[in-house]
Structure formats: C-alpha cells, structure tokens
Design a protein around this motif. Structure first.
Motif: not given
Lengths: 168, 489
Positions: B362-368, B370-371, B388-395, B397-402
C-alpha cells in the motif's frame, strides 16, 4: 452480571440483532444535502453567466448540477444502507461510513453519560439523535437518526445499565 | 470511583453563577501578592511604553491605577476552601461564580512559578480534571507552604501499602520517600535542543523572518550579492540553520533546566524550568498511556523521549511540554522508565509483530502515485525537464519502506504496544484496562487489501496525535481484537 461466562457473553453478543436507523433519516440527510448543494449550484450558475468560463455557456452548470444531485441523492442512500447498531451484552456496537467504514465498540461500563439531542430538522422529521460519552476525547458514539420515542427509550435503557467501575 | 447515576458524574467540575446579593463568601483568600501577579501582565507593557519614550504619564498612571484597583477588588472577591471531598473556588469581578471540583475527579496538579510569581515569592497552583478545554482550577498566588499543603491534600490518595502505616498512627504529612526516575544532565539538554522538534519550528520562524527582513539581512552581509548569487543563498541558509539550532538549544535549556522526575509510589513529580519553574504532580493511577518517541534525528543515536497521557490535559504547547517524563534519554533508559511507571516488567523485551506485507505494498503504491503526479505536473509546467521529478522515486520508496518498518503491534500480558510514524516514530504502551472504547476503521483501499486500523481510544489530553492505533492490521485479526480487547476479563 458477573455470573455469565465468557462463552455465553460472546454468544449473546453474536445474537444481538444489527438494527438499521429509522428510514426517515434519509429524508433528513437529503434535506441537509440539498441545503449544501443548492448554494454551490447557484454560485456556479452565477459565475458561468456573469464571469464566464472557457466552456460554452450552460455546460458547467449542467454538469455540476447533475453531479451535485447524484451525490446529494445517492450518499444518504448508501449511508443509510451501511448504518447498523446493536445493543449487545456488554457493549454498544456501531458501524457507519461509506468510503471509510468505522466499527465502534463502546463498553457500557465505560459510559459516562448519555444524551438525546433534537435539532430543528430532527423535529421536522420526528427524529432524535442519541449521543453517548466516555472519558475518551470528544464524542464516543453518535446515533443520528432514531425515532424520537425510540431514542428516549434507548437513553433510559443505557442510563439504567448498572454502573461498573468507571474510573478514569 | 463509583458513580451515583449516569448523568451526575460528569461534568467533572460544577460551575454555578451566584446572585450578587447572595450569602457572604467564605473561605481563604489568595496571597495578597496575587494583586501584584495580576497587575504584572498589564504593568509590563506600560513600563515598556514608558521606556520607549511615549511619556503620556497621566494616562499611563491612570491605566496602572485601574489595573491595580481591579486586582484589589478581584483579590477581595476571590475565595477558596476545601469542603469535604472537594475544593470550592468562588471568584468573579461582577458576576460571581462558584466552582466545585471533587477530589476524585482531579487528574493532575501543577505548580507554576513564572517570573511574576518569583518576584513576589508565590506559587500558582493549577488543578486539572477530565474534559474541559482549559485548566479547571487556578489558584494564582499561594504561599509556597500553603501550595504544598494543598497539593498533598488534593491528591490525597491512599494506596493499599500506605494505608497500614496511616492506621499505625503515622501522620499524613509524613514525607513519602521520593525515588528519582530520571534526571537530565546539561549535555543531554543540549543534545535534546539540537535534535528536538523545535529545530524545525525555529527554522520556520527564521525563514519567515528572513522573508520579511530579507533586505536588512542583506545589509548585514554587505559582501554577499543576494540577487542571484548562489553563494549568498547558501550563506543565508547556513545562517538560518545555525540560528535555528541556537534558538532551539536556548529554548530547551529554559524549559527543561534541572529536569527531575521522581516517584513516591503514588504519584509522579516532574520539576523543571529555569526562569519559569514548574512542578507537576501526576497520580500514578491517572496515567492512561505512555509513549516512547524517536524522531528521525534521534533514531540513529538510539535516543528517545517519553511522554505521558493524562486525561483532561488541555492542548497547546504548554501541555505538550508538561507531558514529558523524559525529554531525552537512551532508548533503553526510556523503556526502563516505561516499565517503572506502568509497573510492568519485560516491556523492553517485547518483540513487535510487523503488519502484513500488504501494508508495505500500500505504501509503495502511494509513493509511486505521488511521484507519478509530481512528474505529470513537472511535464506540464517545465516541459521535458519535468522528468527530473522521477528522481524523487528513490527517496519516496525509501520513505515508504521506512514507514512500513515503523509499523508494529505487540502485547505483553494486559499491556498493548502500538508503533507507528516515520518522522517521529511513536511506540505507545496502553494498559488494557485503560481502554475506553475501540474503533475499527477501514477505507476502500484498505478493504481491497483486507487491512484495517484499530484505534485504542483512551482518556487523553487534546494532543495533536490522537489515539494510539494499530495501523493496517490484517482485517480478521483486527475484528478479533475489536471483540476481545474490551471484554471484561
């Protein structure tokens, strides 16, 4: 009532009927929805006529009106269908909400006091609201659409339930 | 505590308006310094005006005179007394009010010594009960000795252990032994200031200030060309950040100076403050829940804070500060404190169960989502550079996993443990018998993934963070808990 076993309590709880609200509550909700939707429709109409939007005149008001009517008519229907409450062996059970469903369990032992409320619209449709409070923040339970006499009976019944230790 | 009828035990304090020609008020007055304490607030600004050079002396003298006169009348009309098992406060300048607060409804008593109290050598006593948006009983100026006597009387709790000693003829006034549970050293205070939530607030204030006074800050830094020079921008940012940290450290030192938490087995006592000294007394049996809070900055160092939930604490910054049982300590220290306060061993060893992996999805989907939304907006506004906004994907996803890893639930006997929050990870410890009610909430998205959240509704203060919750439990597990947690055991 300490002599009942856990198993019998669970059985009684499961056996408690899930009651709907009074069907009249839909009329109340339709009224409030209409009262909210009407100013929006009028505002959109005024904007469309006097200010103008990048659409042919009349398109936006028609679309907004259709959407508002659909929501104002449909939401109360769905809300009514979802609403259930039950007076179970040891607690009051409530389920409500269309998009977000909330199921509450409020033990009688925790009730601090019970109110009935009747606003002008409630009176118009012969309804009343029952509000129960525990020591938790805010209102703990709210039954919006009951027949006025039924709400009164329910309040009496809940107030009569023998107080347990209600310390905070 | 037994309630005589469902409607009578609540509200917790009773206020009645008295007829102005009613019976003569009886009881004790406040310390005469109350007049000074009240006048302090109005006189302060007047002095500032005088100093600032607006010498309309007659007007100012009249204003000062009126404020003192009002204070005198208010003092004359203020009475308090202990009547059986309740404290009665009668007050009011024109319309007289009588407020009755039964002892068994009192949740906490706080004694406050602000600057204006210290000038006159008096103490303000605040009495908190359940409900109500503000402090229910305020005695704004008492002799410290009277305040201490009254505090003990108000929280006259007779625990099973000390009942015998009382019957054995020991005087009630005997000072019970105080055990120190926590103390804050200077270096800890500085670290607390450096890593606390205040840094953000201070930075925001500085940022707004810089918006307003941007030009003047530019004057202060004459060598830096503010218009378009990147170095200037970074210099300013560094300045703002340094200022924020300093401000935060200063505020933390002032608020939590000499922080000491003690317990006598019946009540907790928190003392703190440099200019404004406070002593808070919380009966242990009034503790509804404890939270161990670890924010992003503190988590790598295994540092945490402990806050307490007490019913009826009014909201706001002050209440939030009063809620701390440990502003900063190691995680182990924090958990040990929770065990001591709740009288429940083995909490430090409780292993929290993670939520089902569907909660992570759920959290990963939400992050996706948003990006994707950010990229769409970027493409529309900036053209291809919006990619360039695609670069947001890494943080993201990290936040979603955290955020998923922060979720957890556990249980140790009758103690419920709920953990959630990624910026401030909060682990809540709720004794089962403190639950007032339960609410199971499920959104349409949760429904699709057979998840649900269970709110543990307790009698708490009006804090910003709401009730402790088991977020994204398996739906069947959650309904099971809904049925069993409040069942009388």
């Amino acid at each position: 009532m300490p002599d009942r076993t856990y198993a019998t309590r669970m059985e009684e709880s499961a056996a408690a009927p899930l009651l709907p609200l009074d069907p009249g509550v839909r009329r109340l909700w339709w009224t409030t929805a209409a009262l909210t939707a009407l100013p929006i429709i009028v505002a959109v109409l005024l904007v469309d006529v006097f200010i103008g939007v990048p659409l042919p005149t009349g398109v936006l008001p028609v679309v907004v009106t259709i959407a508002a009517v659909a929501v104002a008519w449909g939401l109360p229907v769905l809300r009514f269908k979802r609403w259930r409450y039950a007076l179970r062996a040891d607690d009051l059970w409530l389920r409500r909400g269309v998009l977000w469903t909330t199921t509450s369990v409020i033990p009688y032992a925790r009730l601090q006091f019970v109110d009935t409320k009747q606003g002008p619209l409630d009176r118009l449709f012969g309804l009343a609201q029952l509000v129960v409070y525990t020591a938790a923040v805010g209102t703990s339970g709210h039954l919006p659409g009951l027949r006025a006499d039924a709400a009164e009976r329910l309040r009496e019944r809940l107030a009569d339930i023998e107080d347990d230790d209600v310390g905070v | 505590m037994r309630q005589s009828g469902s409607a009578s035990g609540w509200p917790t304090s009773r206020t009645t308006t008295l007829a102005s020609d009613g019976p003569q008020p009886s009881g004790e007055r406040l310390h005469p310094a109350a007049i000074g304490v009240w006048a302090f607030n109005t006189l302060g600004p007047l002095v500032v005006i005088l100093v600032a050079g607006r010498r309309d002396s007659p007007v100012i003298a009249a204003a000062a005179g009126i404020s003192i006169l009002v204070g005198v009348v208010r003092w004359l009309r203020f009475r308090w007394r202990v009547d059986g098992q309740a404290i009665v406060i009668e007050s009011g300048l024109l319309q007289r009010q009588r407020r009755v607060i039964p002892f068994d409804r009192i949740q906490a008593v706080e004694s406050v010594r602000k600057l204006r109290h210290r000038v006159f050598g008096v103490v303000e006593l605040r009495i908190e009960t359940v409900g109500g948006a503000s402090t229910e009983g305020k005695l704004e100026a008492l002799h410290p000795r009277d305040a201490e006597r009254l505090r003990r009387l108000l929280l006259r709790e007779t625990p099973a252990t000390s009942l015998e000693s009382q019957q054995a003829g020991e005087p009630v006034a005997a000072q019970p032994e105080q055990v120190v549970l926590a103390r804050l050293s200077l270096d800890r205070l500085v670290i607390a200031g450096l890593t606390g939530g205040r840094v953000g607030v201070a930075a925001a204030i500085f940022g707004v200030g810089q918006d307003f006074f941007g030009d003047r800050i530019g004057d202060l830094l004459p060598r830096i060309d503010l218009s378009g020079d990147l170095r200037g921008f970074f210099a300013l940012a560094a300045l703002v950040l340094a200022g924020a940290f300093l401000l935060s450290i200063a505020a933390t030192l002032l608020t939590y100076w000499n922080f000491t938490l003690t317990s006598d087995g019946v009540a907790l006592r928190v003392r703190r403050g440099l200019l404004e000294q406070r002593a808070d007394t919380i009966p242990l049996r009034r503790v509804q829940a404890l939270h161990v809070d670890e924010n992003l900055l503190r988590r790598p160092f295994r540092l945490a804070a402990v806050t307490v939930e007490v019913a009826g604490r009014s909201g706001g910054e002050e209440a939030q500060q009063s809620g701390y049982l440990l502003p900063l300590g190691t995680r182990a220290q924090a958990l040990r404190l929770v065990e001591q306060v709740l009288g429940h061993d083995g909490l430090a060893e409780v292993r929290l169960t993670p939520m089902p992996s569907r909660a992570r999805d759920r959290r990963l989907l939400r992050a996706a989502g948003l990006v994707a939304a950010a990229t769409a907006v970027g493409l529309v506004v900036q053209g291809w550079a919006g990619l360039l906004a695609l670069l947001l994907a890494a943080p993201a996803v990290a936040l979603a996993l955290a955020a998923y890893r922060c979720l957890g639930h556990g249980r140790s006997g009758d103690m419920l443990v709920a953990r959630a929050g990624v910026v401030v990870r909060r682990t809540s410890f709720v004794p089962r018998d403190r639950l007032q009610s339960l609410a199971l909430r499920q959104s349409v998205f949760q429904q699709r993934r057979r998840l649900a959240s269970l709110a543990l509704q307790i009698a708490r203060g009006r804090g910003a963070r709401g009730d402790p919750r088991f977020i994204d439990l398996d739906e069947r597990h959650a309904s099971g808990l809904l049925e069993t947690l409040t069942a009388p055991s």
